[in-house]
Design an enzyme around this catalytic site. Structure first.
Site, PDB file in Angstrom:
ATOM      1  N   LYS A   1       0.835  -1.207   0.000  1.00  0.00           N
ATOM      2  CA  LYS A   1       0.000   0.000   0.000  1.00  0.00           C
ATOM      3  C   LYS A   1       0.867   1.253   0.000  1.00  0.00           C
ATOM      4  O   LYS A   1       0.568   2.231  -0.704  1.00  0.00           O
ATOM      5  CB  LYS A   1      -0.935  -0.003   1.213  1.00  0.00           C
ATOM      6  CG  LYS A   1      -2.015  -1.066   1.128  1.00  0.00           C
ATOM      7  CD  LYS A   1      -2.799  -1.173   2.418  1.00  0.00           C
ATOM      8  CE  LYS A   1      -3.810  -2.309   2.336  1.00  0.00           C
ATOM      9  NZ  LYS A   1      -4.535  -2.486   3.600  1.00  0.00           N
TER      10      LYS A   1
ATOM     11  N   HIS B   1       0.334  -6.725  17.901  1.00  0.00           N
ATOM     12  CA  HIS B   1      -0.711  -7.749  17.828  1.00  0.00           C
ATOM     13  C   HIS B   1      -1.352  -7.943  19.187  1.00  0.00           C
ATOM     14  O   HIS B   1      -0.792  -7.630  20.228  1.00  0.00           O
ATOM     15  CB  HIS B   1      -0.179  -9.083  17.307  1.00  0.00           C
ATOM     16  CG  HIS B   1       1.031  -9.567  18.042  1.00  0.00           C
ATOM     17  ND1 HIS B   1       0.988 -10.098  19.298  1.00  0.00           N
ATOM     18  CD2 HIS B   1       2.333  -9.580  17.678  1.00  0.00           C
ATOM     19  CE1 HIS B   1       2.197 -10.423  19.680  1.00  0.00           C
ATOM     20  NE2 HIS B   1       3.041 -10.115  18.723  1.00  0.00           N
TER      21      HIS B   1
END
Length: 148
Positions: free
Chosen positions: A71, A122
């Site tokens: 991206k 995470h």
């Protein structure tokens, strides 16, 4: 007098991605080694912790880093930025280091990317990666596509 900003490093791209860890685990259970070989470099697989849940968290973070990098480059995962050309490994102090290989490296160099910054995090259900590319537009990358 030339504009001093023309030669100063600039932000060239930013990418963020979120991966659902249970979804990644389901893909691994369904396809096993085929998925690992398609998505990750041998060094990334070798660096993965052997036990759950750390193994899935590690792999999800690397998957998110690959997507975030694609991206930031503005290409997505394509022939210009294949999955196997994006590698995230930990430095001895534990920080992640994103390295580009092959075609992805050429794509970044053409954009003038000289530094790649990556951050991973995470939790139980999700892994997130953010990638920031910096360099001088139009000036081929000088750092070989390695984060510093």
């Amino acid at each position: 007098m030339p504009n001093s900003r023309e030669n100063s490093p600039q932000i060239l791209g930013i990418g963020v991605d979120l991966v659902e860890i249970p979804r990644l685990q389901a893909s691994l259970q369904r396809t096993g080694d085929a998925f690992l070989k398609k998505v990750y470099t041998p060094a990334e697989v070798e660096g993965a912790p052997p036990r759950e849940p750390r193994r899935s968290q590690y792999l999800a973070g690397r998957w998110a880093a690959k997507e975030a990098l694609a991206k930031a480059l503005g290409t997505g995962i394509t022939a210009q930025c294949p999955l196997q050309d994006i590698q995230t490994l930990n430095l001895p102090d534990g920080r992640p280091q994103l390295t580009l290989l092959g075609t992805a490296r050429k794509t970044a160099d053409a954009l003038g990317v000289s530094q790649i910054h990556v951050s991973l995090t995470h939790e139980t259900q999700y892994a997130v990666a953010m990638v920031l590319l910096s360099g001088t537009p139009g000036k081929p990358g000088e750092n070989g596509g390695v984060a510093r």
